[in-house]
Design an enzyme around this catalytic site. Structure first.
Site, short mmCIF file in Angstrom:
data_model
loop_
_atom_site.label_atom_id
_atom_site.label_comp_id
_atom_site.label_asym_id
_atom_site.label_seq_id
_atom_site.Cartn_x
_atom_site.Cartn_y
_atom_site.Cartn_z
N TYR A 44 0.82 -1.13 -0.01
CA TYR A 44 -0.07 0.06 0.03
C TYR A 44 0.80 1.26 0.09
O TYR A 44 0.48 2.28 -0.39
CB TYR A 44 -0.75 0.09 1.33
CG TYR A 44 -1.90 1.19 1.19
CD1 TYR A 44 -3.16 0.80 0.80
CD2 TYR A 44 -1.65 2.39 1.82
CE1 TYR A 44 -4.01 1.86 0.69
CE2 TYR A 44 -2.60 3.42 1.99
CZ TYR A 44 -3.88 3.08 1.26
OH TYR A 44 -4.94 4.16 1.09
N LYS A 91 -2.65 -13.88 3.35
CA LYS A 91 -2.61 -14.54 2.16
C LYS A 91 -1.45 -15.44 1.97
O LYS A 91 -0.66 -15.54 0.82
CB LYS A 91 -2.73 -13.46 0.77
CG LYS A 91 -3.16 -14.12 -0.49
CD LYS A 91 -4.54 -14.76 -0.60
CE LYS A 91 -4.63 -15.40 -2.05
NZ LYS A 91 -5.83 -15.96 -2.12
N ASP A 113 -9.64 -13.77 1.12
CA ASP A 113 -10.71 -13.88 0.16
C ASP A 113 -11.67 -14.64 1.15
O ASP A 113 -12.92 -14.41 0.85
CB ASP A 113 -10.39 -14.72 -1.36
CG ASP A 113 -9.19 -15.52 -1.09
OD1 ASP A 113 -8.46 -15.54 -0.21
OD2 ASP A 113 -8.88 -16.15 -2.25
N ASP A 135 -7.05 -1.89 4.10
CA ASP A 135 -7.80 -0.93 3.44
C ASP A 135 -9.00 -1.27 2.74
O ASP A 135 -10.24 -0.72 3.13
CB ASP A 135 -6.81 -0.28 2.36
CG ASP A 135 -7.63 0.67 1.57
OD1 ASP A 135 -8.14 1.69 2.11
OD2 ASP A 135 -7.47 1.11 0.43
N ASP A 140 -13.46 -0.87 4.34
CA ASP A 140 -14.36 -0.35 3.49
C ASP A 140 -15.47 -1.50 3.49
O ASP A 140 -16.85 -0.89 3.47
CB ASP A 140 -14.21 0.07 2.11
CG ASP A 140 -13.64 1.68 2.08
OD1 ASP A 140 -13.05 2.11 3.40
OD2 ASP A 140 -13.63 2.17 1.10
MG MG Z 1 -9.48 3.29 2.13
#
Ligand code: MG
Ligand code: NAI
Length: 337
Positions: free
Chosen positions: A125, A174, A207, A231, A235
């Site tokens: 990120y 992962k 996942d 991140d 959301d």
């Molecule tokens: Mg965000």
């Protein structure tokens, strides 16, 4: 007691939701004073710099900042000021609660109460080593995970679970595919988890975790994960409780903490006075907890709950027809003594 915090009004819907939030804070914590500083496109327009030294100095001095969203151009352009702030102050823990409120557009009535603890300073990120080949055909970046970064975020997750009476930490990874980076994170997480026998711990591949969150969010308590996964799932979690208008986040370091909304500058509704101020307000609630004002934080969360329950002047994202300012007035009217 007087406390001064740095305040960044941001851009897009930022100034609208910040004005509403500060009016509520004025009632909740009359001793709070604001040192207004600039960052992002507003700073560039005012003084030609995206992140002025004076802003960094003020945040370092006050150690606590409340920040509205800052626009980051998609694709090219300048790199995220949010990421720069997190890097500069080593704000390694991004703490994002998702809690059900009444009368939202959530598919889950009252069943969600979880906390995403996201590593905030490393991984893909932060965009380290981003390069595109001269012919534009190949793009690369470095994804770096460290033992130190993994250990302190997992420890933070277990400590906050213990401190707030939560019972379980889910490590999201992962490591089946990203064997080096996610593998190191998972290995360190297992070592840290062994030091907290009072807190249950399980592991989920990212996942599967997304599917489980959508199917049965009530099974989750604290989730801890690396930067990019955090991140995305935060959301997703905002979507579980009625949208980004209800999702706050804290960026915590050793010396400095910055409180904000999870959402961005929402250019599609900016300037209309209809943005939901609750995400930033709930971020201000996290800030009040951090400042040692838990009663004020509880009053704030209760007033937001009651305002939503009464559907009093709520904004269009919640199905209402209220304005940002009117919604804030409705919350203020329920703050009580
Ligand atoms: Mg965000
Ligand atoms: P966004 O979060 O700004 O908006 C996504 C959707 O949610 C839009 O439809 C928007 O109208 C809605 N929404 C967001 N906040 C809302 C609120 N308070 N009330 C009602 N509706 C709300 O995400 P988007 O559009 O992807 O990003 C816009 C800009 O914000 C980008 O430049 C991005 O880089 C930046 N951004 C900044 C963040 C920060 O400062 N921490 C975090 C996320 C994005």
């Amino acid at each position: 007691m007087t406390t001064t915090i740095a305040v960044i009004r941001g851009d897009g819907i930022g100034p609208e939701i910040m004005d509403a939030t500060l009016r509520v804070l004025d009632v909740l914590h009359p001793g709070l004073q604001y040192d207004f500083v600039q960052a992002g496109v507003a700073a560039q327009e005012a003084c030609g710099e995206l992140l002025p030294q004076a802003t960094l100095d003020a945040i370092a001095r006050h150690r606590v900042a409340l920040k509205s969203p800052l626009t980051t151009p998609v694709g090219g352009g300048f790199s995220s000021i949010n990421v720069q702030l997190r890097k500069h102050f080593d704000l390694y823990a991004n703490v994002r609660p998702a809690v059900s409120f009444p009368n939202t557009r959530s598919r889950f009535a009252e069943s969600v109460d979880l906390l995403t603890v996201r590593e905030n300073t490393e991984g893909a990120y932060i965009g380290e080593g981003q390069q595109t080949s001269d012919d534009g055909a190949t793009a690369t970046l470095i994804q770096k995970v460290t033992r130190k970064g993994s250990e302190r975020i997992v420890r933070y997750a277990f400590d906050i679970a213990r401190r707030t009476g939560r019972k379980k930490v889910t490590v999201v990874h992962k490591a089946n595919i990203l064997k080096s980076t996610s593998g190191l994170f998972l290995k360190v997480a297992r070592e840290v988890a062994a030091e907290y026998p009072d807190i249950a711990c399980n592991e989920l591949i990212i996942d599967n975790c997304c599917m489980q969150l959508v199917m049965r969010p009530e099974q989750f308590d604290v989730l801890v994960t690396t930067n990019l996964f955090g991140d995305i799932i935060s959301d997703l979690c905002a979507g579980l409780v009625g949208g980004l208008g209800l999702a706050p986040g804290a960026n915590i370091g050793t010396d400095v903490a910055i409180f904000e909304a999870v959402h961005g500058s929402a250019p599609d509704i900016a300037g209309q006075g209809i943005a939901n101020p609750c995400a930033l307000l709930l971020g201000a609630g996290q800030m009040l907890d951090h400042l040692g004002q838990p009663e004020a934080a509880t009053r704030l969360r209760r007033a937001i709950h009651d305002t939503l329950e009464a559907r009093d002047r709520t904004t269009p994202d919640l199905g209402g027809s209220g304005t940002t300012a009117g919604f804030a007035d409705a919350i203020i009217s329920r703050l009580g003594a």
